[in-house]
Design a protein around this motif. Structure first.
Motif, PDB file in Angstrom:
ATOM      1  N   LEU A 702       0.823  -1.204   0.000  1.00 37.19           N
ATOM      2  CA  LEU A 702       0.000   0.000   0.000  1.00 37.19           C
ATOM      3  C   LEU A 702       0.858   1.255   0.000  1.00 37.19           C
ATOM      4  O   LEU A 702       0.674   2.173   0.793  1.00 37.19           O
ATOM      5  CB  LEU A 702      -0.940  -0.006   1.205  1.00 37.19           C
ATOM      6  CG  LEU A 702      -1.979  -1.136   1.187  1.00 37.19           C
ATOM      7  CD1 LEU A 702      -2.354  -1.558   2.593  1.00 37.19           C
ATOM      8  CD2 LEU A 702      -3.235  -0.701   0.438  1.00 37.19           C
ATOM      9  N   ILE A 737      -0.161  -4.229  -3.638  1.00 32.47           N
ATOM     10  CA  ILE A 737      -0.923  -2.984  -3.850  1.00 32.47           C
ATOM     11  C   ILE A 737       0.047  -1.801  -3.772  1.00 32.47           C
ATOM     12  O   ILE A 737      -0.024  -0.932  -2.897  1.00 32.47           O
ATOM     13  CB  ILE A 737      -2.077  -2.832  -2.843  1.00 32.47           C
ATOM     14  CG1 ILE A 737      -2.948  -4.096  -2.831  1.00 32.47           C
ATOM     15  CG2 ILE A 737      -2.935  -1.638  -3.176  1.00 32.47           C
ATOM     16  CD1 ILE A 737      -4.141  -4.027  -1.902  1.00 32.47           C
ATOM     17  N   PRO A 801     -11.615   1.898  -5.121  1.00 26.17           N
ATOM     18  CA  PRO A 801     -10.365   2.128  -4.391  1.00 26.17           C
ATOM     19  C   PRO A 801     -10.628   2.423  -2.920  1.00 26.17           C
ATOM     20  O   PRO A 801     -11.539   3.154  -2.572  1.00 26.17           O
ATOM     21  CB  PRO A 801      -9.759   3.339  -5.109  1.00 26.17           C
ATOM     22  CG  PRO A 801     -10.395   3.339  -6.466  1.00 26.17           C
ATOM     23  CD  PRO A 801     -11.769   2.797  -6.262  1.00 26.17           C
ATOM     24  N   TRP A 805      -5.488   3.267  -0.028  1.00 29.10           N
ATOM     25  CA  TRP A 805      -4.646   2.855  -1.146  1.00 29.10           C
ATOM     26  C   TRP A 805      -3.762   4.017  -1.587  1.00 29.10           C
ATOM     27  O   TRP A 805      -4.096   5.180  -1.377  1.00 29.10           O
ATOM     28  CB  TRP A 805      -5.521   2.372  -2.316  1.00 29.10           C
ATOM     29  CG  TRP A 805      -6.111   1.016  -2.058  1.00 29.10           C
ATOM     30  CD1 TRP A 805      -5.962   0.262  -0.946  1.00 29.10           C
ATOM     31  CD2 TRP A 805      -6.963   0.283  -2.938  1.00 29.10           C
ATOM     32  NE1 TRP A 805      -6.659  -0.920  -1.068  1.00 29.10           N
ATOM     33  CE2 TRP A 805      -7.286  -0.934  -2.281  1.00 29.10           C
ATOM     34  CE3 TRP A 805      -7.484   0.515  -4.198  1.00 29.10           C
ATOM     35  CZ2 TRP A 805      -8.089  -1.904  -2.860  1.00 29.10           C
ATOM     36  CZ3 TRP A 805      -8.282  -0.453  -4.776  1.00 29.10           C
ATOM     37  CH2 TRP A 805      -8.585  -1.649  -4.117  1.00 29.10           C
ATOM     38  N   TYR A 809      -2.281   4.935  -7.264  1.00 31.67           N
ATOM     39  CA  TYR A 809      -2.603   3.544  -7.553  1.00 31.67           C
ATOM     40  C   TYR A 809      -3.901   3.470  -8.359  1.00 31.67           C
ATOM     41  O   TYR A 809      -4.900   4.101  -8.016  1.00 31.67           O
ATOM     42  CB  TYR A 809      -2.745   2.772  -6.239  1.00 31.67           C
ATOM     43  CG  TYR A 809      -3.057   1.308  -6.410  1.00 31.67           C
ATOM     44  CD1 TYR A 809      -2.061   0.404  -6.754  1.00 31.67           C
ATOM     45  CD2 TYR A 809      -4.348   0.830  -6.218  1.00 31.67           C
ATOM     46  CE1 TYR A 809      -2.336  -0.937  -6.892  1.00 31.67           C
ATOM     47  CE2 TYR A 809      -4.627  -0.518  -6.344  1.00 31.67           C
ATOM     48  CZ  TYR A 809      -3.621  -1.397  -6.686  1.00 31.67           C
ATOM     49  OH  TYR A 809      -3.901  -2.729  -6.821  1.00 31.67           O
ATOM     50  N   ALA A 811      -6.663   0.956  -9.447  1.00 34.01           N
ATOM     51  CA  ALA A 811      -7.141  -0.378  -9.098  1.00 34.01           C
ATOM     52  C   ALA A 811      -7.560  -1.201 -10.309  1.00 34.01           C
ATOM     53  O   ALA A 811      -7.574  -2.427 -10.252  1.00 34.01           O
ATOM     54  CB  ALA A 811      -8.306  -0.264  -8.118  1.00 34.01           C
TER      55      ALA A 811
END
Length: 840
Positions: A702, A737, A801, A805, A809, A811
């Protein structure tokens, strides 16, 4: 013995369908009154309406309930004992009444025999043989004559292992508990005494495992239920006296009794009252609303108060009091009738005072006012009582009580709390005084405490308190003085100079098996004070409980921060150091300190240092210094960074020489974990190369790996060196992630390839951007014979998302990539990699 199913609705559907395939008809009819085959949806709805769906967690019982429903044997709000009685009777009817063997045995006789067996085995001395057990058929002649019918009914089953005695077990544990309850209902006093002796001598638990038997008994025999409830309360009191009070255990115990009361009220037992001596009230106002809206808990609270052993009230408000009288008493908690209290916990209460508290039996007393209170009636109780009346007390916790003058003896100075009066309490092991309007605590050394919490309302220096706690400075590997008994210390709102904090933390680490927690404290620089040197290097202390240091929202100088980590990592024993939301203050007038280079150390038994940093703001150089210190150590280390803010600077750790540990150990392991952070590319490369070349495990989750604004060839010099760790230590990198530039993945694979040993790398649900260039990355990696791609797959993710996160990023554009670098130098990687100006 089936424990559960993932879809009980599907199980009901299969059972009803199978029953429909058999001859006969079920209970349902169509609107015109003609019979029709039952359907599972109707079955589920009616089971729910009859308040029996909670049995869905137990598939064996659920299957029998569906069978009883199909035969029209279920009634609304059925008592648990009636349900199981009907269940066993129907099994008998279906299995034995139609067989010749049943003519030799009557149902009532067999149930009586099995209930005796169920009780004897469930409460046997050996707990390991309570569910699956042997039966001595020569001694149990009655069972021998009824064994065939018992087995044919399916109430009891048998397994035979060649050469061993037969093993028996009941259809389900709850069936055994139902039959045991039947036995208790016939011989109440004998059975309850046997249970009490068994639990006190062999089980030594709180009695929660009696709940099912107790609930069955509440539906069978109210007198037996009352007697067993007394036994359960006695066992719970013994448990608290032995193991200590637990609010969670009290809530479970109370819930069992109240459920039993509801089971009683399903029959004609509305006048019966069970025993409840341990009470937990989450909202006091809800428990004193009035007789018209009386609840079971309210009745227990208002009746038999003299027999209550423990009382826990949380979030009490000021609208009502237990005994309404004068208007001035509406904000006062009246405990006058609670004469036998041993455990009192009043948490986060808005009551202004407490009256009628009997101190003579108290083992634990915890009172936490929501706001600062004089509480004259409570303090008057302490003033007027001889301190010896508290000779049983083990735990004393007071928060937001502004008047503590009752502790004083003689002519102490104002604003100072003297502990001498409490020194007479030989059993007192846990003391918590929070939000004190004082400036210091003295004579603490006269107490033999295991746990101490001191919290001031405002920042205080508390010099005498701190002097007492850091007095171990000259002890060598022995628990001396206050540390012969003190294990946990929690301090809040204290100011201290660096030298004092160093002495304090080193004292706790030396003592071994201790825990020091600082909250909202300030560790300040002091001019012209010689700094304490690390005095306990390489002193291995063999304690089962490892020391820990925890700082929560503490302000500390950078110098002392580095000194703390330096000491924790080379003190010679396992230490856990945790820093949450720590504020680092720099002295801009002097050069920023760095960790000293470690001198060669003797190889000793391996131990583990754990460093956890969460919510801290640190510059790139400071984080890299911590990782660099780990690189130097020759023992196991775990470093966890989460929710930290990296303040990027121009520091490039890869331009500096990476110093190996003086005596690399073949047995130690290093683990680095980073979560919920934005990571600069220089920091990432320093962590990644450290992991690759030293055989670490590195997990990044993350996180955003921020691409460098300067082209990589002009900004980063990645080292090219021989591996310095054991071949058995495979470097493992895990990304979960994570938003990571594709060129970083390419260079990562390149570094793994030229490292000349095995490197495993996994990217799980990572955004590798920009996506169009990812496939070309795969082609480049496949060209290198040293790299083995095990997985390279695009996994679109449609989930929304999460707020935690990474910011960049995406998803819906995630990749799952797994590759391994072989333990062989890659000519291709070697030719394409940069030639660093760094040597090992």
């Amino acid at each position: 013995m089936v424990k559960g199913v993932s879809n009980p609705e599907k199980l009901v559907e299969k059972i009803v369908s199978s029953l429909n395939d058999l001859s006969g008809k079920g209970p349902s009819q169509d609107p015109e009154g003609t019979s029709s085959k039952p359907n599972h949806e109707l079955c589920i709805r009616e089971i729910q309406e009859k308040h029996l769906w909670h049995f869905s967690i137990c598939p064996i019982v659920l299957a029998h309930i569906v069978w009883l429903w199909y035969k029209g044997k279920l009634s609304t709000d059925m008592k648990r004992s009636d349900l199981y009685g009907t269940l066993l009777k129907e099994r008998w009817s279906e299995s034995c009444d139609k067989r010749n063997s049943s003519s030799r045995s009557k149902y009532r006789d067999i149930i009586s025999t099995l209930s005796e067996i169920a009780f004897a085995k469930l409460f046997a001395e050996d707990e390991n043989h309570t569910i699956v057990f042997e039966i001595d058929e020569e001694k149990n002649v009655t069972f021998e004559s009824q064994k065939t019918a018992s087995l044919e009914s399916g109430i009891i089953s048998r397994t035979n292992v060649p050469g061993e005695s037969p093993q028996y077990y009941f259809l389900h544990k709850t069936v055994q508990e139902y039959l045991a309850a039947l036995c208790i209902s016939k011989d109440i006093l004998r059975c309850c005494l046997h249970i009490k002796i068994t639990y006190q001598n062999q089980r030594r638990e709180s009695g929660t495992s009696l709940s099912e038997v107790f609930h069955f008994l509440c539906g069978m025999n109210s007198k037996a239920a009352e007697e067993l409830s007394k036994t359960m309360n006695e066992l719970f009191t013994d448990f608290c006296d032995r193991e200590g009070y637990s609010s969670m255990a009290v809530k479970i115990h109370q819930n069992e009794i109240i459920q039993g009361q509801r089971e009683l009220e399903r029959g004609d037992n509305t006048g019966s009252e069970l025993c409840l001596q341990h009470i937990y009230i989450h909202n006091f106002d809800e428990c004193v609303r009035g007789d018209k809206k009386a609840t079971a808990l309210e009745r227990y609270y208002k009746t038999n108060q003299s027999s209550v052993i423990s009382l826990h009230i949380r979030q009490g408000n000021t609208k009502q009091a237990l005994h309404l009288g004068k208007k001035s008493d509406k904000n006062v908690l009246n405990l006058r009738k609670f004469k036998g209290l041993k455990y009192l916990h009043v948490d986060d209460t808005s009551f202004k005072d407490i009256k009628g508290l009997n101190l003579n039996h108290l083992v634990e007393c915890s009172i936490n006012f929501r706001t600062p209170q004089q509480a004259p009636r409570l303090t008057s109780t302490f003033y007027k009582s001889d301190i010896k009346c508290l000779n049983r007390i083990k735990t004393l916790e007071l928060s937001n009580l502004t008047d503590l003058n009752w502790l004083k003896e003689g002519s102490e100075r104002e604003g100072i709390i003297d502990m001498r009066r409490l020194a007479n309490l030989e059993h007192l092991t846990k003391l918590k005084l929070e939000k004190l309007p004082h400036s210091d605590v003295v004579n603490l050394h006269e107490l033999r405490l295991h746990t101490l919490t001191i919290s001031f309302y405002e920042l205080q220096q508390a010099p005498q308190l701190m002097s007492t706690l850091s007095a171990l400075g000259t002890c060598q590997n022995e628990r001396e003085g206050i540390f012969s008994h003190l294990k946990v210390v929690h301090l809040k709102h204290i100011r201290m100079p660096e030298e004092q904090f160093s002495r304090l933390s080193q004292s706790f680490i030396k003592a071994g098996g201790t825990s020091l927690d600082l909250e909202y404290c300030s560790i300040e620089q002091e001019d012209d004070v010689p700094q304490l040197q690390n005095e306990c290097e390489h002193q291995i202390v063999s304690y089962d409980c490892k020391p820990s240091i925890e700082l929560l929202e503490v302000t500390i100088t950078v110098e002392e921060f580095i000194r703390l980590i330096d000491h924790v990592t080379r003190c010679g024993q396992s230490v856990k150091c945790t820093l949450y939301v720590t504020t680092l203050e720099s002295n801009h007038a002097v050069e920023q300190p760095a960790f000293p280079i470690l001198v060669p150390q003797p190889i000793s038994a391996d131990y583990t240092t754990v460093l956890e940093l969460s919510g801290n703001k640190m510059c790139t150089e400071q984080i890299c210094q911590i990782v660099g210190r780990i690189n130097q150590l020759n023992h196991s280390v775990t470093l966890a960074l989460s929710f930290c803010t990296e303040i990027s600077d121009e520091y490039n750790p890869l331009r500096n020489q990476m110093v190996p540990p003086p005596n690399p150990s073949q047995d130690c392991t290093k683990h680095i974990e980073i979560k919920y952070m934005n990571i600069s590319e220089p920091l990432f490369w320093y962590v990644a190369t450290s992991a690759i070349y030293r055989g670490y495990t590195c997990e990044i989750s993350l996180c955003d790996i921020l691409p460098s604004k300067v082209p990589s060839e002009d900004n980063l010099y990645l080292p090219q060196m021989a591996p310095i760790h054991s071949p058995a230590h495979t470097a493992k990198l895990r990304f979960n992630i994570v938003s990571i530039p594709h060129d970083v993945v390419e260079r990562l694979a390149c570094q793994a390839a030229i490292s000349a040993h095995v490197v495993e790398c996994v990217l799980d649900k990572c955004y590798v951007g920009p996506p169009p260039d990812v496939w070309s990355l795969k082609e480049k990696m496949e060209e290198d014979p040293a790299i083995q791609i095990e997985k390279f797959k695009f996994e679109p993710n449609s989930d929304n998302p999460n707020s935690l996160w990474p910011e960049s990023y995406k998803a819906d554009k995630t990749w799952d990539i797994r590759f391994k670098a072989k333990a062989k130098k890659s000519a291709l990687a070697e030719s394409t990699a940069e030639k660093p100006e760094v040597t090992e």
